[in-house]
Scaffold this motif. Structure first.
Motif, PDB file in Angstrom:
ATOM      1  N   ARG A  53       0.836  -1.204   0.000  1.00  0.00           N
ATOM      2  CA  ARG A  53       0.000   0.000   0.000  1.00  0.00           C
ATOM      3  C   ARG A  53       0.871   1.254   0.000  1.00  0.00           C
ATOM      4  N   TYR A  54       1.953   1.225   0.787  1.00  0.00           N
ATOM      5  CA  TYR A  54       2.852   2.382   0.811  1.00  0.00           C
ATOM      6  C   TYR A  54       3.475   2.600  -0.570  1.00  0.00           C
ATOM      7  N   GLN A 100       2.218   2.121  -3.294  1.00  0.00           N
ATOM      8  CA  GLN A 100       1.240   2.759  -4.195  1.00  0.00           C
ATOM      9  C   GLN A 100       0.933   4.194  -3.765  1.00  0.00           C
ATOM     10  N   GLY A 101       1.607   4.627  -2.702  1.00  0.00           N
ATOM     11  CA  GLY A 101       1.454   6.024  -2.283  1.00  0.00           C
ATOM     12  C   GLY A 101       0.498   6.261  -1.131  1.00  0.00           C
ATOM     13  N   ASP A 102       0.111   5.173  -0.455  1.00  0.00           N
ATOM     14  CA  ASP A 102      -0.867   5.308   0.633  1.00  0.00           C
ATOM     15  C   ASP A 102      -0.210   5.907   1.884  1.00  0.00           C
ATOM     16  N   GLN A 103      -0.621   7.109   2.207  1.00  0.00           N
ATOM     17  CA  GLN A 103      -0.043   7.806   3.364  1.00  0.00           C
ATOM     18  C   GLN A 103      -0.371   7.109   4.681  1.00  0.00           C
ATOM     19  N   ALA A 114       2.064   4.393   5.273  1.00  0.00           N
ATOM     20  CA  ALA A 114       3.348   4.956   5.719  1.00  0.00           C
ATOM     21  C   ALA A 114       3.284   5.273   7.210  1.00  0.00           C
ATOM     22  N   PHE A 166      11.788   5.264   4.116  1.00  0.00           N
ATOM     23  CA  PHE A 166      10.641   5.414   3.214  1.00  0.00           C
ATOM     24  C   PHE A 166      11.099   5.633   1.766  1.00  0.00           C
ATOM     25  N   LYS A 184      10.321   2.221  -1.434  1.00  0.00           N
ATOM     26  CA  LYS A 184       9.647   2.207  -2.742  1.00  0.00           C
ATOM     27  C   LYS A 184      10.162   1.046  -3.591  1.00  0.00           C
TER      28      LYS A 184
END
Lengths: 191, 155
Positions: free
Chosen positions: A10-11, A13-16, A19, A56, A60
């Motif tokens: 999920r992270y 894919q950009g899910d804050q 994170a 972080f 990715k």
């Protein structure tokens, strides 16, 4: 861990919120590690922030070859070692560490004995905790790292080797030597 | 093989962790039974391991999440309102439709464009003009008539 893998995906894919969940999962442990490694210096908070930013950024492209824990701890110990290195270059305080280690065990014992604490003063609790931190601070960084990961964080020899990138035999040797030093420095506090 | 004190002490740390082989473990154990000094050294070692392991965790004084999150967003690593891919696609389709509709309402076709369209239909459609409303659909015809009325160009 399945949940952890989902969080990572999920992270990626950009899910804050993912994170933040990863951050909340590791922040207390990484903060403790940084505190023990840096001796409670004011730079601990900056160091912790840098650890997570590096983590972080790297996450990715994380493929899961190592566990997330091992991976984050590796970033954390490397970042702490960088801070220690910078601090050593900045001032004379940490350069004492190297001298202490090079002088050998007898001199190290003398160093602590010179503090002249009476048995009555040697109470357990905060004073002991401070003494342990002082002892950790006096260890050379690679020995401190091994001891903190093994005895404070409770990692196995294999995990310590994986985090530090050192051979298993080296890890065992560093832990043994660090403990021998710690015994000499802390012996009076334990009686 | 019996150990001397130096050999024994070099293995005490691993012994305390239970990380020796069975033979090494047996040799250290045998030496400790007969050597009070090495046994005392082991006791000290165990005590230090115990107190270090008992160090309390150090709770953070600050919560740096806001600062970390700000940097992550600035670097484009995370989005504040995350949607899975399927939802992005659905949202794009709906959004695109809405934009197209709004465009037609804001910029309706001019009479000359409508005339061109009419010619096009006459040339290409197989139906008669009388049946045009049925084939085009009543709402479409009404929309065209409404457009002409708005512009005052209704023939």
């Amino acid at each position: 861990m399945a949940d952890e893998r989902q969080l990572i995906e999920r992270y990626q894919q950009g899910d804050q919120t993912a994170a933040e969940a990863i951050f909340r999962l590791y922040h207390p442990a990484i903060h403790s590690l940084a505190y023990r490694m840096l001796g409670g210096s004011p730079e601990v908070e900056d160091c912790v922030q840098e650890v997570f930013l590096r983590a972080f950024r790297g996450l990715k492209g994380f493929r899961g070859e190592a566990s997330l824990k091992t991976w984050i701890y590796r970033i954390a110990t490397n970042t702490c070692l960088n801070y220690l290195d910078k601090a050593k270059r900045r001032g004379p305080v940490d350069s004492l560490d190297a001298e202490v280690f090079e002088e050998g065990f007898a001199t190290l014992g003398d160093t602590l004995a010179s503090e002249e604490r009476s048995p009555e003063d040697q109470v357990m609790g905060v004073e002991l905790e401070e003494a342990i931190q002082v002892a950790l601070d006096k260890l050379a960084p690679e020995f401190r790292t091994a001891l903190v990961l093994r005895d404070v964080e409770g990692m196995s020899y294999e995990e310590v080797a994986s985090v530090t990138g050192a051979a298993l035999g080296t890890v065992k040797s560093r832990i043994a030597r660090a403990r021998t030093q710690a015994v000499r420095w802390l012996k009076d506090y334990l009686k | 093989m019996p150990q001397n004190c130096e050999e024994c002490r070099s293995q005490l740390s691993a012994y305390a962790d239970g990380a020796l082989s069975m033979d090494e473990n047996r040799a250290v154990h045998a030496h400790l039974i007969g050597c009070a000094r090495c046994a005392e050294e082991l006791a000290d070692l165990m005590a230090v391991i115990h107190v270090i392991a008992a160090l309390p965790p150090v709770p953070p004084r600050e919560d740096p999440w806001a600062a970390v999150c700000f940097r992550l967003r600035r670097e484009g690593l995370v989005r504040s309102r995350y949607m899975p891919r399927a939802r992005w696609v659905a949202a794009a389709v709906v959004g695109g439709g809405a934009i197209a509709l709004s465009w037609n309402m804001l910029f309706p076709p001019t009479p000359s464009q409508m005339a061109d369209l009419d010619t096009y239909w006459r040339e290409h459609a197989s139906f008669s003009l009388e049946s045009e409303p049925v084939h085009m659909g009543a709402p479409a015809v009404h929309a065209i008539e409404a457009t002409y009325q708005l512009q005052g160009d209704l023939p």
